[in-house]
Design an enzyme around this catalytic site. Structure first.
Site, PDB file in Angstrom:
ATOM      1  N   HIS A 113     -25.712 -12.543  -6.156  1.00 29.28           N
ATOM      2  CA  HIS A 113     -25.425 -13.110  -4.846  1.00 29.28           C
ATOM      3  C   HIS A 113     -24.221 -14.047  -4.870  1.00 29.28           C
ATOM      4  O   HIS A 113     -23.854 -14.626  -3.858  1.00 29.28           O
ATOM      5  CB  HIS A 113     -26.667 -13.864  -4.344  1.00 29.28           C
ATOM      6  CG  HIS A 113     -26.683 -14.121  -2.883  1.00 29.28           C
ATOM      7  ND1 HIS A 113     -26.695 -15.389  -2.335  1.00 29.28           N
ATOM      8  CD2 HIS A 113     -26.679 -13.261  -1.821  1.00 29.28           C
ATOM      9  CE1 HIS A 113     -26.717 -15.302  -1.018  1.00 29.28           C
ATOM     10  NE2 HIS A 113     -26.707 -14.028  -0.672  1.00 29.28           N
ATOM     11  N   LYS A 115     -20.310 -15.426  -5.001  1.00 31.91           N
ATOM     12  CA  LYS A 115     -19.021 -15.041  -4.433  1.00 31.91           C
ATOM     13  C   LYS A 115     -17.954 -15.901  -5.109  1.00 31.91           C
ATOM     14  O   LYS A 115     -17.779 -17.071  -4.761  1.00 31.91           O
ATOM     15  CB  LYS A 115     -18.962 -15.256  -2.922  1.00 31.91           C
ATOM     16  CG  LYS A 115     -19.922 -14.364  -2.117  1.00 31.91           C
ATOM     17  CD  LYS A 115     -21.261 -14.998  -1.900  1.00 31.91           C
ATOM     18  CE  LYS A 115     -22.150 -14.154  -0.994  1.00 31.91           C
ATOM     19  NZ  LYS A 115     -23.514 -14.691  -0.898  1.00 31.91           N
ATOM     20  N   ASP A 120      -5.372 -15.704 -12.308  1.00 36.74           N
ATOM     21  CA  ASP A 120      -4.515 -16.227 -13.379  1.00 36.74           C
ATOM     22  C   ASP A 120      -5.087 -17.463 -14.064  1.00 36.74           C
ATOM     23  O   ASP A 120      -4.351 -18.221 -14.698  1.00 36.74           O
ATOM     24  CB  ASP A 120      -3.102 -16.541 -12.857  1.00 36.74           C
ATOM     25  CG  ASP A 120      -2.240 -15.287 -12.770  1.00 36.74           C
ATOM     26  OD1 ASP A 120      -2.641 -14.249 -13.324  1.00 36.74           O
ATOM     27  OD2 ASP A 120      -1.168 -15.363 -12.152  1.00 36.74           O
ATOM     28  N   HIS A 291     -24.360 -18.831   8.238  1.00 37.52           N
ATOM     29  CA  HIS A 291     -24.436 -18.259   6.890  1.00 37.52           C
ATOM     30  C   HIS A 291     -24.116 -19.308   5.829  1.00 37.52           C
ATOM     31  O   HIS A 291     -23.973 -18.994   4.647  1.00 37.52           O
ATOM     32  CB  HIS A 291     -23.458 -17.074   6.773  1.00 37.52           C
ATOM     33  CG  HIS A 291     -23.762 -16.142   5.649  1.00 37.52           C
ATOM     34  ND1 HIS A 291     -22.968 -16.044   4.518  1.00 37.52           N
ATOM     35  CD2 HIS A 291     -24.772 -15.257   5.467  1.00 37.52           C
ATOM     36  CE1 HIS A 291     -23.470 -15.146   3.703  1.00 37.52           C
ATOM     37  NE2 HIS A 291     -24.570 -14.647   4.250  1.00 37.52           N
ATOM     38  N   LYS A 293     -24.119 -22.453   3.116  1.00 38.20           N
ATOM     39  CA  LYS A 293     -24.957 -22.985   2.041  1.00 38.20           C
ATOM     40  C   LYS A 293     -24.262 -24.252   1.531  1.00 38.20           C
ATOM     41  O   LYS A 293     -23.674 -24.267   0.436  1.00 38.20           O
ATOM     42  CB  LYS A 293     -25.110 -21.981   0.900  1.00 38.20           C
ATOM     43  CG  LYS A 293     -25.631 -20.592   1.348  1.00 38.20           C
ATOM     44  CD  LYS A 293     -24.508 -19.630   1.529  1.00 38.20           C
ATOM     45  CE  LYS A 293     -24.968 -18.193   1.691  1.00 38.20           C
ATOM     46  NZ  LYS A 293     -25.910 -17.890   2.736  1.00 38.20           N
ATOM     47  N   ASP A 298     -24.149 -39.254   1.651  1.00 38.83           N
ATOM     48  CA  ASP A 298     -23.444 -40.538   1.684  1.00 38.83           C
ATOM     49  C   ASP A 298     -21.935 -40.292   1.823  1.00 38.83           C
ATOM     50  O   ASP A 298     -21.522 -39.471   2.630  1.00 38.83           O
ATOM     51  CB  ASP A 298     -23.802 -41.367   0.464  1.00 38.83           C
ATOM     52  CG  ASP A 298     -25.293 -41.739   0.452  1.00 38.83           C
ATOM     53  OD1 ASP A 298     -25.924 -41.659   1.515  1.00 38.83           O
ATOM     54  OD2 ASP A 298     -25.822 -42.079  -0.625  1.00 38.83           O
TER      55      ASP A 298
END
Length: 414
Positions: A113, A115, A120, A291, A293, A298
């Protein structure tokens, strides 16, 4: 592989595909040596085809490219899409590809899952955005609200080393017993421009991301904002959210109000009574499917990544997040979330909670017992060890070879 906090990084927030895709494609276009790419979803649409064109051009100029996609999330890529890349030397891997059974996909557990993109070894991207058109606002009402980060600096070496290790031949066990738990790294001297890569696997790093969330909640002094698309976390995390709110921390949770899957809202709503009555502010994002996450605490702590706070991400999937200590980045992400809260969210009021009854109490007891014991149950689902499958370069079709020979003969005739 255990990583530590890195100083001296440059971190840039990217919102939705409109900001993410141009930055990634630009990095691929400038790459001269290596490209590493992991994604859950790669679709054969306008975004996937644009990525394909950039990878193909990079491969033709000699860049060494490795791509890994999930066998569940990206099951329908045309052979030509993949073979045109492998013909130019791209190493293309599927994570746990499995044939359908009676027309249904069977590899629903333990998905790749993450991404991540690294170009380089000098620039990296980490977040929740897949390579599909649904992450562009132009996709329409079902376009997804999501985030990623672009990073430069010492943390990129860690990200690149991690991805290379994951693309290697050693595969992790899928069972819950017999593993050595890893203690997540702590930052002894929090400052600015600091970053730490954390991940979840099915071996020694099974709860690293969850541990960082819980430590964040325990150490919060003023306020916390968590925006999470699929919110159905373990009992321990829910308890820490409630405890933080009860000691005076303003804890705000943003979840989907217009979900891409109806079951998502049904699951989250089962937790509303516990959270709202415990002092946590619950807000539903209603402009389009959420979508994200991400979270901020603080004035310094933040995280952006691929991990939802649900049983799949916390107990089964392979995930990766960046934990960030940086005041300016925290401010930017906080301002973005404050805008969402003010413009596109509605707060769940205590008067809107489901009425208390024996039915509601029974549901709550079942849900909390499920959340409490799910990690142990998940270790058995399924008991196979996921595999990597490399797509071999195709043999050039005979017709193309004949055409090339004919062309060559034509060119040498007087």
């Amino acid at each position: 592989m255990n990583l530590t906090w890195r100083d001296g990084n440059r971190i840039r927030l990217l919102e939705n595909g409109e900001e993410f895709f141009p930055r990634v494609f630009g990095a691929i276009r400038r790459a001269q040596h290596t490209l590493l790419l992991e994604t859950f979803i790669l679709f054969n649409d306008e975004v996937g085809n644009a990525l394909h064109a950039e990878l193909l051009a990079a491969a033709k100029r000699g860049v060494k490219i490795e791509v890994m996609v999930d066998g569940y999330g990206s099951p329908d890529l045309p052979d030509e899409f993949v073979h045109s890349l492998t013909s130019e030397g791209v190493r293309f891997l599927y994570y746990d590809p499995r044939p359908p059974l009676f027309g249904m996909r069977t590899n629903i557990f333990r998905r790749l899952h993450r991404k991540i993109v690294v170009a380089d070894g000098s620039i990296a991207f980490v977040g929740g955005i897949n390579f599909s058109a649904e992450h562009n606002i132009s996709f329409g009402p079902q376009s997804k609200q999501d985030y990623a980060v672009e990073v430069k600096g010492p943390i990129v070496d860690d990200i690149a080393a991690f991805v290379r290790e994951q693309m290697g031949s050693r595969q992790q066990s899928s069972r819950w017993w017999g593993h050595r738990a890893h203690r997540p790294a702590r930052n002894a001297t929090p400052g600015d421009a600091q970053a730490l890569l954390v991940w979840r696997d099915n071996d020694a790093h099974r709860d690293d991301i969850e541990q960082h969330y819980m430590e964040m909640l325990r150490s919060a002094r003023q306020d916390v904002i968590i925006a999470n698309a699929y919110f159905f976390p373990g009992y321990r995390l829910l308890r820490e959210m409630k405890r933080a709110a009860q000691r005076g921390v303003r804890v705000r949770l943003i979840v989907q109000g217009e979900p891409d899957m109806p079951i998502v809202k049904v699951g989250a709503e089962l937790l509303y009574n516990y959270l709202v009555e415990g002092g946590v502010e619950v807000h539903e994002y209603c402009r389009r499917p959420l979508h994200a996450k991400i979270a901020v605490k603080d004035g310094q702590w933040a995280t952006v990544g691929s991990s939802n706070l649900d049983p799949l991400s916390l107990s089964l999937n392979l995930e990766a997040n960046l934990i960030i200590h940086d005041r300016e980045f925290n401010r930017q992400l906080r301002d973005n979330l404050e805008h969402l809260l003010q413009q596109d969210c509605k707060q769940v009021q205590e008067s809107q909670l489901p009425p208390k009854s024996w039915v509601q109490l029974t549901k709550s007891v079942v849900v909390f017992h499920f959340l409490r014991y799910f990690p142990a149950i998940a270790g058995w689902l399924p008991a196979h060890t996921p595999k990597l499958s490399q797509v071999p370069p195709p043999v050039q079709p005979e017709m193309e070879t004949q055409d090339r020979v004919a062309t060559d003969n034509h060119e040498v005739k007087p």
